[in-house]
Scaffold this active site. Structure first.
Site, PDB file in Angstrom:
ATOM      1  N   ASP A  96       5.171  27.232   9.414  1.00 39.33           N
ATOM      2  CA  ASP A  96       4.932  25.805   9.228  1.00 39.33           C
ATOM      3  C   ASP A  96       5.572  24.963  10.324  1.00 39.33           C
ATOM      4  O   ASP A  96       5.039  23.920  10.704  1.00 39.33           O
ATOM      5  CB  ASP A  96       5.460  25.355   7.863  1.00 39.33           C
ATOM      6  CG  ASP A  96       4.529  25.757   6.735  1.00 39.33           C
ATOM      7  OD1 ASP A  96       3.681  26.635   6.954  1.00 39.33           O
ATOM      8  OD2 ASP A  96       4.654  25.196   5.634  1.00 39.33           O
ATOM      9  N   CYS A 123       8.990  33.419   4.430  1.00 38.93           N
ATOM     10  CA  CYS A 123       8.859  32.000   4.738  1.00 38.93           C
ATOM     11  C   CYS A 123       7.721  31.315   3.980  1.00 38.93           C
ATOM     12  O   CYS A 123       6.714  31.931   3.655  1.00 38.93           O
ATOM     13  CB  CYS A 123       8.660  31.818   6.239  1.00 38.93           C
ATOM     14  SG  CYS A 123      10.100  32.322   7.204  1.00 38.93           S
ATOM     15  N   ASP A 124       7.944  30.050   3.709  1.00 36.23           N
ATOM     16  CA  ASP A 124       6.943  29.075   3.319  1.00 36.23           C
ATOM     17  C   ASP A 124       5.906  29.593   2.331  1.00 36.23           C
ATOM     18  O   ASP A 124       6.243  30.002   1.240  1.00 36.23           O
ATOM     19  CB  ASP A 124       6.304  28.486   4.589  1.00 36.23           C
ATOM     20  CG  ASP A 124       7.366  27.794   5.456  1.00 36.23           C
ATOM     21  OD1 ASP A 124       8.185  27.084   4.882  1.00 36.23           O
ATOM     22  OD2 ASP A 124       7.377  27.980   6.668  1.00 36.23           O
ATOM     23  N   LYS A 125       4.625  29.649   2.721  1.00 29.18           N
ATOM     24  CA  LYS A 125       3.557  29.974   1.775  1.00 29.18           C
ATOM     25  C   LYS A 125       3.472  31.457   1.454  1.00 29.18           C
ATOM     26  O   LYS A 125       2.774  31.850   0.523  1.00 29.18           O
ATOM     27  CB  LYS A 125       2.191  29.520   2.320  1.00 29.18           C
ATOM     28  CG  LYS A 125       2.157  28.109   2.835  1.00 29.18           C
ATOM     29  CD  LYS A 125       2.652  27.108   1.812  1.00 29.18           C
ATOM     30  CE  LYS A 125       3.160  25.848   2.462  1.00 29.18           C
ATOM     31  NZ  LYS A 125       4.380  26.002   3.243  1.00 29.18           N
ATOM     32  N   CYS A 179      14.493  29.436   8.005  1.00 30.89           N
ATOM     33  CA  CYS A 179      15.313  28.326   8.497  1.00 30.89           C
ATOM     34  C   CYS A 179      16.447  28.006   7.529  1.00 30.89           C
ATOM     35  O   CYS A 179      16.282  28.052   6.316  1.00 30.89           O
ATOM     36  CB  CYS A 179      14.441  27.113   8.755  1.00 30.89           C
ATOM     37  SG  CYS A 179      13.278  27.370  10.109  1.00 30.89           S
ATOM     38  N   GLU A 192       1.847  19.106   5.936  1.00 29.71           N
ATOM     39  CA  GLU A 192       3.229  18.649   5.788  1.00 29.71           C
ATOM     40  C   GLU A 192       3.487  17.508   6.762  1.00 29.71           C
ATOM     41  O   GLU A 192       3.004  17.516   7.889  1.00 29.71           O
ATOM     42  CB  GLU A 192       4.208  19.789   6.060  1.00 29.71           C
ATOM     43  CG  GLU A 192       4.214  20.833   4.965  1.00 29.71           C
ATOM     44  CD  GLU A 192       5.271  21.902   5.157  1.00 29.71           C
ATOM     45  OE1 GLU A 192       5.517  22.629   4.183  1.00 29.71           O
ATOM     46  OE2 GLU A 192       5.837  22.004   6.259  1.00 29.71           O
ATOM     47  N   SER A 243       7.586  19.024   4.502  1.00 33.69           N
ATOM     48  CA  SER A 243       8.413  20.195   4.756  1.00 33.69           C
ATOM     49  C   SER A 243       9.666  20.097   3.902  1.00 33.69           C
ATOM     50  O   SER A 243      10.119  19.004   3.552  1.00 33.69           O
ATOM     51  CB  SER A 243       8.800  20.232   6.239  1.00 33.69           C
ATOM     52  OG  SER A 243       9.891  21.092   6.447  1.00 33.69           O
TER      53      SER A 243
END
EC number: 4.2.1.9
Length: 561
Positions: A80, A121-123, A194, A448, A474
């Site tokens: 992202d 991560c993320d999705k 992150c 985002e 985000s």
């Protein structure tokens, strides 16, 4: 008693199947062992995933030692941060659906007995969990782990948010190219997700709270001996529970588990994206769970841990040192009935057994309930005439002066327009920025908005400007930023009717997002109104826009037309 994989390996009629399996290296003895799927998400371009190929090798070795037969396959993954602020972000949320579909496809096409998921991560995390819930075999999650915080020369902790906000300062001439370059080079110092309480770490923490992952999954750093040991234990556990009906995933991820996930989310002020993902996960689990239930949890759970971006000096590694998710759960459980301690986890323990003996080791990171940042959770659901079906705000990241704010609307019909407007000086103190036609359908893909929100903060407008959008944020976003406004503009939601100069109010305590325009005037504006339609060239995004629900339903793909 037989196992699921007997479908492809037992009986004379499966001789052709066994022949194909022998070509991959299997022997006679392997056909009496459980077949374990490993859903890896190794992707070279993502900092949290480039090392997962080695993690897959470790997991396969451990599964073989434990008496299973591993079959590794891969999913896609979108970073992202790299996709942020350009057309690449259109693909981020839709990738969740592709990942879920691929997990379902691989596991069911090959009748595997259990599943080990290695996301980060993320999705990727929610996508894997959604797909695994459809398959409903015993499943263990072990993420790649978070990265370390960056450090400036003076020891100040920094992260990806620092880099995004530095762009705003550079645009104003408040930072030199050399200073920006130093931040660029130091913000992300290692592999891993992150380092703040951004979406990736939020979802990995929630997997631990739901019991689908082992203790430490959400906070133990990537690329450390501790993380490798966690992976080895997770791989062994996948073999141990293969074929055990007690550990089918829907028996772990039930109403109690989803409740506990939101408890931790509120206590730690997780990313607002978690709301979107937990709604989708609940749907796949067959659990009735909506925005009203989320708000009910928020009302009962104190916000006891502020982590970057809400508090720039604290990162996930600090939470781990302070006791991690078990310490957070143990502390909020002191308020009786808040944590559902009888919920089963993949280790065979209940949540109550798992957190027994946990303690806060650093009260400056995880506060006791008596010293909570607020008596209610770090996320809030807002309703009002601008969000009849709801909107979400990360209250953990809002400055006290902005918890109630009225500003004059300045409207943009895309994120790109908003970025240009902010960079061009159109956004002034006292404005309420409206970014619309960026919802799941309108974007499409619900981009985002980290770039515009970071510009607002970096330009020093964070206590003078608010923002509302039918897009999302985000986990690195902070400030008075309201997302997931539903219905979205593309389906005729009230956000589409707002005009420049309208008075828009966010009131966190009242849980309200409103525009000060009489109903009669809104009705007049709606006469003859037609939502804007963006030209979509991608066949995948066209299909997504046709089938996706709005954010209040988790932005899931509709299965009934």
């Amino acid at each position: 008693m037989g196992v699921r994989s007997d479908t492809i390996k037992k009986g004379f009629e499966r001789a052709p199947h066994r022949s194909l399996l022998r070509a991959t290296g299997l022997t006679d003895a392997d056909f009496d062992k459980p077949f374990i799927g490993i859903a890896n998400s190794h992707v070279d371009i993502i900092p949290g995933h480039f090392f997962l190929q080695e993690y897959g090798r470790i997991a396969k070795d451990e599964i073989r030692k434990a008496g299973g037969v591993p079959f590794e396959f891969n999913t896609i993954g979108v970073d992202d941060g790299i996709a942020m602020g350009h057309a690449g972000m259109l693909y981020s949320l839709p990738s969740r659906e592709l990942i879920a579909d691929s997990i379902e496809t691989m596991m069911n096409a090959h009748s595997l007995d259990a599943l080990l998921c290695i996301p980060n991560c993320d999705k990727i995390v929610p996508g894997m969990l959604m797909g695994a819930l459809r398959v409903d075999v015993p499943t263990v999650f072990c993420s790649g782990g978070p990265m370390k915080a960056g450090r400036m020369a003076d020891g100040t902790a920094i992260d990806l948010t620092t880099a995004f906000e530095a762009v705003g300062k550079r645009a104003l001439g408040q930072m030199s190219d050399a200073e920006l370059y130093e931040i660029e080079c130091k913000a992300c110092p290692s592999g891993g997700s992150c380092s703040g309480m951004f979406t990736a770490n939020s979802m990995n923490v929630l997997c631990e709270a739901m019991g689908v992952a082992l203790p430490g999954n959400g906070t133990a750093l990537a690329l450390t001996p501790e993380r490798e040991a966690l992976l080895r234990r997770a791989a062994r556990r996948a073999v141990e529970i293969a074929g055990d009906e007690r550990f089918r995933l829907r028996r772990i991820v039930n109403a109690d588990a989803i409740h506990n996930a939101m408890v931790v989310d509120m206590a730690m002020g997780g990313s607002s994206n978690t709301v979107l993902h937990m709604l989708a996960i609940a749907r796949e689990a067959g659990v009735e769970f909506g925005l009203r239930q989320i708000e009910a949890v928020a009302a009962k759970v104190g916000h006891i841990a502020k982590i970057a971006p809400s508090l720039s000096t604290v990162h996930i590694e600090d939470v781990h040192r302070a006791g991690g998710v078990p310490a957070v759960l143990h502390e909020v459980a002191r308020r009786g009935g808040v944590v559902r301690e009888d919920a089963l986890t993949v280790t065979g323990e209940t949540v109550g057994e798992r957190i027994r003996g946990a303690e806060i080791k650093d009260r400056s990171v995880i506060h006791p309930l008596e010293e909570a940042y607020s008596a209610v959770g770090g996320l809030a659901v807002l309703f009002g005439n601008l969000a009849p079906e709801g909107a979400v705000v990360k209250t953990a990241g809002i400055q006290p002066s902005m918890r109630k704010f009225t500003g004059r609307a300045i409207c943009f019909d895309s994120q790109e327009e908003a970025i240009a407007g902010i960079m061009g000086g159109k956004v002034k103190p006292g404005h309420f920025v409206v970014i619309r036609y960026e919802g799941p359908r309108g974007g499409p893909g619900m981009q985002e908005m980290l770039a515009p929100t970071s510009l607002i903060m970096g330009m020093g407008l964070g206590e003078q400007v608010a923002l509302a959008t039918d897009g999302r944020f985000s986990g690195a976003t902070r400030g008075a930023c309201v997302g997931h406004v539903s219905p979205e503009a593309a389906e005729g939601g009230p956000l589409a009717l707002v005009q420049d100069g309208d008075a828009v109010t966010i009131d966190v305590e009242a849980r309200a997002l409103t525009v000060d325009v009489p109903d009669a005037e809104l009705a007049r504006r709606r006469e003859g109104f037609r939502p804007k339609r963006k030209e979509i060239r991608s066949s995948w995004l066209k299909r997504y826009a046709l089938l996706v629900s709005n954010a209040s339903a988790g932005a899931v793909m509709k299965t009934e037309l």
